[in-house]
Design an enzyme around this catalytic site. Structure first.
Site, PDB file in Angstrom:
ATOM      1  CE1 TYR A   1     -30.416 -12.295  -7.325  1.00 49.57           C
ATOM      2  CE2 TYR A   1     -30.003 -14.652  -7.107  1.00 49.57           C
ATOM      3  CZ  TYR A   1     -30.673 -13.508  -6.718  1.00 49.57           C
ATOM      4  OH  TYR A   1     -31.600 -13.578  -5.716  1.00 49.57           O
TER       5      TYR A   1
ATOM      6  CE1 TYR B   1     -30.725 -18.569  -5.437  1.00 47.49           C
ATOM      7  CE2 TYR B   1     -32.383 -17.167  -6.443  1.00 47.49           C
ATOM      8  CZ  TYR B   1     -31.489 -17.434  -5.419  1.00 47.49           C
ATOM      9  OH  TYR B   1     -31.389 -16.548  -4.373  1.00 47.49           O
TER      10      TYR B   1
ATOM     11  NE  ARG C   1     -34.214 -18.813  -0.766  1.00 44.50           N
ATOM     12  CZ  ARG C   1     -34.348 -17.494  -0.561  1.00 44.50           C
ATOM     13  NH1 ARG C   1     -33.359 -16.672  -0.828  1.00 44.50           N
ATOM     14  NH2 ARG C   1     -35.454 -17.001  -0.054  1.00 44.50           N
TER      15      ARG C   1
ATOM     16  CG  HIS D   1     -36.219 -14.489  -3.534  1.00 46.46           C
ATOM     17  ND1 HIS D   1     -35.795 -15.724  -3.958  1.00 46.46           N
ATOM     18  CD2 HIS D   1     -35.084 -13.781  -3.280  1.00 46.46           C
ATOM     19  CE1 HIS D   1     -34.475 -15.766  -3.954  1.00 46.46           C
ATOM     20  NE2 HIS D   1     -34.011 -14.588  -3.555  1.00 46.46           N
TER      21      HIS D   1
ATOM     22  CG  HIS E   1     -32.696 -10.117  -2.754  1.00 47.43           C
ATOM     23  ND1 HIS E   1     -32.370 -10.761  -1.583  1.00 47.43           N
ATOM     24  CD2 HIS E   1     -32.488 -11.019  -3.739  1.00 47.43           C
ATOM     25  CE1 HIS E   1     -31.984 -11.992  -1.851  1.00 47.43           C
ATOM     26  NE2 HIS E   1     -32.041 -12.174  -3.158  1.00 47.43           N
TER      27      HIS E   1
END
Length: 196
Positions: A65, A104, A114, A117, A119
């Site tokens: 991120y 990640y 995870r 995906h 959000h």
């Protein structure tokens, strides 16, 4: 002092095409597999929800991120911030062009990763009606190891969190297409994160 519960109202002039194309927001091309994600926002009766603000945020193709709290040692991409927004059209449709996010590690348990995906945040008529959920990609081998996805105990509801590859949405020489609908309420409602 009165509290403003309605929040800012976004109109067509506030949200631009650039907001929905995360691959064109910087001076260069982001790294990774380009994808188009589109679908409809529907109410419990299957009717389109028009003019709905849809926001997304995601990791880059390396699973990082663009946020100071993300300390994962994967590389940042100077050409990808990972945030976008759009308004649904009269048919309740939204569309984003982005890159497929990477998996990640997240240190929740031993060897925790995870699955890829995106959000999604959706607002109703006021910012107090914010719903946050996650869209996953088909066939991800990390599904059985993800406690967030496993927390959705109804297999049908869990399956609704996974987008469908849609070849007709694939843009030749540009991006792979995925379709994912969001149902805001009712028995077929899309799972939302609690406490948001």
């Amino acid at each position: 002092e009165a509290v403003e519960l309605g929040g800012p109202a976004f109109g067509v002039t506030d949200v631009t095409d650039l907001d929905a194309d995360l691959t064109r927001q910087h001076s260069g091309e982001p790294l990774g597999e380009r994808i188009t994600v589109t679908g409809r926002v529907l109410d419990r009766g299957g009717r389109p929800v028009r003019g709905q603000l849809v926001e997304i945020w995601q990791a880059n193709a390396a699973g990082r991120y663009a946020h100071q709290l993300d300390q994962h040692p994967a590389p940042l991409d100077p050409h990808f911030t990972g945030v976008g927004r759009c308004l649904t059209d009269d048919a309740g449709r939204y569309a984003f062009t982005t890159v497929k996010p990477g998996a990640y590690p997240w240190r929740n348990h031993h060897n925790a990763w995870r699955p890829a995906h995106i959000h999604f945040s959706l607002f109703g008529s006021a910012f107090t009606q914010r719903l946050i959920t996650q869209m996953y990609f088909p066939g991800d081998p990390l599904f059985p190891y993800d406690p967030i996805l496993a927390s959705v105990t109804d297999p049908t509801a869990r399956a609704r969190l996974v987008a469908t590859y849609a070849h007709e949405l694939t843009v030749p020489e540009r991006s792979l297409g995925y379709r994912w609908d969001v149902v805001l309420d009712g028995p077929s409602a899309t799972w939302i994160e609690e406490g948001r």
